[in-house]
Design a protein around this motif. Structure first.
Motif, PDB file in Angstrom:
ATOM      1  N   LYS A 217       0.970  -1.163   0.027  1.00 49.17           N
ATOM      2  CA  LYS A 217      -0.072  -0.112  -0.127  1.00 49.17           C
ATOM      3  C   LYS A 217       0.628   1.413  -0.028  1.00 49.17           C
ATOM      4  N   GLY A 218       2.267   1.154   0.317  1.00 52.19           N
ATOM      5  CA  GLY A 218       3.161   2.264   0.183  1.00 52.19           C
ATOM      6  C   GLY A 218       4.027   2.310  -0.950  1.00 52.19           C
ATOM      7  N   THR A 219       5.353   2.340  -0.741  1.00 56.68           N
ATOM      8  CA  THR A 219       6.154   2.744  -1.859  1.00 56.68           C
ATOM      9  C   THR A 219       7.407   1.599  -1.665  1.00 56.68           C
ATOM     10  N   MET A 220       7.968   1.346  -2.817  1.00 57.46           N
ATOM     11  CA  MET A 220       9.250   0.547  -2.707  1.00 57.46           C
ATOM     12  C   MET A 220      10.621   1.314  -2.543  1.00 57.46           C
ATOM     13  N   ALA A 221      11.362   0.866  -1.723  1.00 55.65           N
ATOM     14  CA  ALA A 221      12.528   1.589  -1.429  1.00 55.65           C
ATOM     15  C   ALA A 221      13.554   1.589  -2.633  1.00 55.65           C
ATOM     16  N   PRO A 222      14.026   2.677  -3.327  1.00 57.53           N
ATOM     17  CA  PRO A 222      14.857   2.730  -4.362  1.00 57.53           C
ATOM     18  C   PRO A 222      16.555   2.047  -4.053  1.00 57.53           C
ATOM     19  N   ALA A 223      16.897   1.591  -4.978  1.00 54.54           N
ATOM     20  CA  ALA A 223      18.166   0.796  -4.853  1.00 54.54           C
ATOM     21  C   ALA A 223      19.233   1.907  -4.838  1.00 54.54           C
ATOM     22  N   GLY A 224      19.900   2.120  -3.552  1.00 52.86           N
ATOM     23  CA  GLY A 224      21.028   3.349  -3.521  1.00 52.86           C
ATOM     24  C   GLY A 224      20.288   4.583  -3.454  1.00 52.86           C
ATOM     25  N   GLY A 225      19.089   4.707  -2.834  1.00 55.10           N
ATOM     26  CA  GLY A 225      18.528   6.090  -2.458  1.00 55.10           C
ATOM     27  C   GLY A 225      18.153   6.945  -3.862  1.00 55.10           C
ATOM     28  N   TYR A 226      18.803   8.183  -4.076  1.00 57.60           N
ATOM     29  CA  TYR A 226      18.385   8.782  -5.119  1.00 57.60           C
ATOM     30  C   TYR A 226      18.817   8.613  -6.243  1.00 57.60           C
ATOM     31  N   LYS A 227      19.922   7.486  -6.202  1.00 57.17           N
ATOM     32  CA  LYS A 227      20.621   6.835  -7.375  1.00 57.17           C
ATOM     33  C   LYS A 227      19.689   5.901  -8.046  1.00 57.17           C
ATOM     34  N   GLY A 228      18.876   5.157  -7.123  1.00 60.81           N
ATOM     35  CA  GLY A 228      17.815   4.146  -7.677  1.00 60.81           C
ATOM     36  C   GLY A 228      16.602   4.632  -8.346  1.00 60.81           C
ATOM     37  N   PHE A 229      16.217   6.059  -7.794  1.00 61.62           N
ATOM     38  CA  PHE A 229      15.124   6.850  -8.471  1.00 61.62           C
ATOM     39  C   PHE A 229      15.612   7.275  -9.783  1.00 61.62           C
ATOM     40  N   GLY A 230      16.782   7.672  -9.716  1.00 61.81           N
ATOM     41  CA  GLY A 230      17.497   8.161 -11.183  1.00 61.81           C
ATOM     42  C   GLY A 230      17.241   7.153 -12.027  1.00 61.81           C
ATOM     43  N   ILE A 231      17.789   5.810 -11.620  1.00 66.62           N
ATOM     44  CA  ILE A 231      17.827   4.778 -12.877  1.00 66.62           C
ATOM     45  C   ILE A 231      16.210   4.734 -13.032  1.00 66.62           C
ATOM     46  N   GLY A 232      15.355   4.806 -12.322  1.00 76.06           N
ATOM     47  CA  GLY A 232      13.978   4.375 -12.556  1.00 76.06           C
ATOM     48  C   GLY A 232      13.205   5.512 -13.407  1.00 76.06           C
ATOM     49  N   LEU A 233      13.873   6.402 -13.376  1.00 74.35           N
ATOM     50  CA  LEU A 233      13.328   7.766 -14.066  1.00 74.35           C
ATOM     51  C   LEU A 233      14.071   7.393 -15.516  1.00 74.35           C
ATOM     52  N   PHE A 234      15.259   7.169 -15.789  1.00 79.54           N
ATOM     53  CA  PHE A 234      15.982   6.923 -16.933  1.00 79.54           C
ATOM     54  C   PHE A 234      15.198   5.809 -17.902  1.00 79.54           C
ATOM     55  N   VAL A 235      14.729   4.737 -17.041  1.00 79.75           N
ATOM     56  CA  VAL A 235      14.042   3.706 -17.786  1.00 79.75           C
ATOM     57  C   VAL A 235      12.640   4.200 -18.184  1.00 79.75           C
ATOM     58  N   GLU A 236      11.783   4.731 -17.337  1.00 80.10           N
ATOM     59  CA  GLU A 236      10.676   5.635 -17.601  1.00 80.10           C
ATOM     60  C   GLU A 236      10.647   6.365 -18.870  1.00 80.10           C
ATOM     61  N   ILE A 237      11.693   7.223 -19.176  1.00 86.43           N
ATOM     62  CA  ILE A 237      11.844   8.096 -20.271  1.00 86.43           C
ATOM     63  C   ILE A 237      12.156   7.090 -21.362  1.00 86.43           C
ATOM     64  N   MET A 238      12.649   5.942 -21.395  1.00 83.03           N
ATOM     65  CA  MET A 238      12.949   4.966 -22.476  1.00 83.03           C
ATOM     66  C   MET A 238      11.830   4.286 -22.768  1.00 83.03           C
ATOM     67  N   SER A 239      11.163   3.805 -21.768  1.00 77.83           N
ATOM     68  CA  SER A 239      10.240   2.898 -22.029  1.00 77.83           C
ATOM     69  C   SER A 239       9.054   3.361 -22.065  1.00 77.83           C
ATOM     70  N   ALA A 240       8.568   4.469 -21.599  1.00 76.37           N
ATOM     71  CA  ALA A 240       7.252   5.005 -21.674  1.00 76.37           C
ATOM     72  C   ALA A 240       7.145   6.352 -22.653  1.00 76.37           C
ATOM     73  N   CYS A 241       8.056   7.372 -22.161  1.00 76.76           N
ATOM     74  CA  CYS A 241       8.083   8.649 -22.793  1.00 76.76           C
ATOM     75  C   CYS A 241       8.381   8.331 -24.414  1.00 76.76           C
ATOM     76  N   LEU A 242       9.633   7.532 -24.695  1.00 79.35           N
ATOM     77  CA  LEU A 242       9.914   7.106 -25.988  1.00 79.35           C
ATOM     78  C   LEU A 242       9.153   6.393 -26.899  1.00 79.35           C
ATOM     79  N   THR A 243       8.378   5.469 -26.338  1.00 76.31           N
ATOM     80  CA  THR A 243       7.667   4.584 -26.897  1.00 76.31           C
ATOM     81  C   THR A 243       6.166   4.783 -26.966  1.00 76.31           C
ATOM     82  N   GLY A 244       5.661   5.982 -26.391  1.00 75.21           N
ATOM     83  CA  GLY A 244       4.654   6.505 -26.315  1.00 75.21           C
ATOM     84  C   GLY A 244       3.464   5.678 -25.424  1.00 75.21           C
ATOM     85  N   SER A 245       3.900   4.940 -24.484  1.00 79.70           N
ATOM     86  CA  SER A 245       3.172   4.322 -23.616  1.00 79.70           C
ATOM     87  C   SER A 245       2.956   4.827 -22.481  1.00 79.70           C
ATOM     88  N   ASN A 246       2.045   4.175 -21.616  1.00 81.33           N
ATOM     89  CA  ASN A 246       1.509   4.961 -20.310  1.00 81.33           C
ATOM     90  C   ASN A 246       2.738   5.069 -19.360  1.00 81.33           C
TER      91      ASN A 246
END
Length: 331
Positions: A217-246
């Motif tokens: 019901k909460g949130t997952m802990a990012p691996a390596g703190g802010y670095k983990g969130f940064g990796i997640g954001l990178f993937v979000e851009i490549m997988s969603a923004c670049l592909t036109g997905s949700n």
């Protein structure tokens, strides 16, 4: 514990998916992924997930009759609209173009849109790497990780993977999420009532929790703190923004029957190392040797690779309760 031969296990997975609304051409690629996960020892993405796939077929979160369409953007860029069906068939369709293109041109890319949970991401990069290519893949997921200082999720566990072929086989599989662990690991423990280690997740209040149910019901802990969130954001851009997905904040959950199709995306890059370097194979071999020469060190992916070699000719074991659940889905 129910034991099935490899053939019986594959047939069970295919038949169960078909019984719940998937066409065979959509069921088979996913079933192969399920069996591969079992053989690699990644039970959370094996038969454990089959009832969830069936639930999503029934509630139409995933389209069993999907007909993915391939779009050739250029000789090195391809895109598949998964038609809100299982990701596995769409990815397989795209690889028919991605792999020969990379071999010929040195590098090629594949975008998947209107997709779904792709299971073990490293399964797909491994399949590319078997063709003696460097394989890179990423996929976004429903939002579950909050940015540093926040408590509302913005990106998903968003894994990234790389697989490398060397000296006759795939030797390296890097496959890691932006979170400390994959969310499915918490889901498994929530079902069994088992506590999770501290540091895996936060409750809705942003505080650490060892209660798997509260964690979901909460949130997952990012691996390596802010670095983990940064990796997640990178993937979000490549997988969603670049592909036109949700985006993750737009996608419905992979775990329940609430909402429509998640419509997430994947992105893959395949590279032919022979086009860039005549020493690539030797360099990779040297890296592997430098790791393996250390007594307790392990090459990323070696555990799942060794599990696969050991299990591929053995029976697959399914817990009785899970097996009974799967059988009930065939009635």
């Amino acid at each position: 514990m129910k034991k099935l031969s490899q053939k019986e296990a594959l047939e069970l997975a295919v038949n169960t998916l078909q019984k719940n609304g998937a066409l065979k051409e959509n069921a088979l690629p996913l079933a192969l992924g399920i069996i591969d996960a079992e053989n690699q020892g990644i039970k959370s993405h094996g038969f454990h997930y089959l009832p969830i796939y069936c639930l999503h077929l029934k509630c139409e979160k995933v389209k069993g009759s999907a007909s993915p369409k391939l779009n050739v953007i250029s000789n090195v860029a391809f895109k598949v609209n998964a038609d809100n069906g299982f990701a596995h068939r769409a990815i397989s369709l795209g690889m028919e173009k991605l792999i020969p293109s990379a071999k010929e041109n040195g590098i090629s890319s594949l975008a998947i849109t209107n997709s779904y949970n792709c299971g073990v991401l490293g399964y797909h990069t491994k399949n590319i790497a078997k063709e003696k290519l460097i394989a890179i893949g990423c996929t976004n997921a429903p939002a579950s990780i909050a940015p540093l200082g926040g408590i509302k999720p913005v990106v998903g566990t968003n894994p990234i993977s790389m697989a490398i072929y060397n000296k006759g086989e795939v030797k390296i599989i890097i496959d890691q999420s932006a979170s400390v662990v994959a969310k499915s690991e918490i889901s498994v423990r929530a079902k069994s009532g088992e506590k999770i280690p501290e540091g895996w997740a936060f409750g809705p209040d942003g505080k650490n929790t060892t209660d798997a149910g509260v964690a979901l019901k909460g949130t997952m802990a990012p691996a390596g703190g802010y670095k983990g969130f940064g990796i997640g954001l990178f993937v979000e851009i490549m997988s969603a923004c670049l592909t036109g997905s949700n985006l993750g904040v737009e996608a419905s959950s992979f775990a329940n029957d609430q909402g429509g199709p998640p419509g997430t995306g994947q992105f893959f890059i395949a590279v032919n190392p022979e086009k860039f370097s005549n020493t690539f194979e030797d360099k990779i071999a040297k890296i592997i040797q430098s790791i393996e020469s250390q007594e307790k060190a392990r090459v990323p992916g070696s555990k799942r690779i060794n599990n696969y070699k050991k299990n591929i000719n053995n029976e697959i074991s399914i817990k009785d309760e899970l097996y009974d659940k799967i059988i009930s889905l065939n009635k």
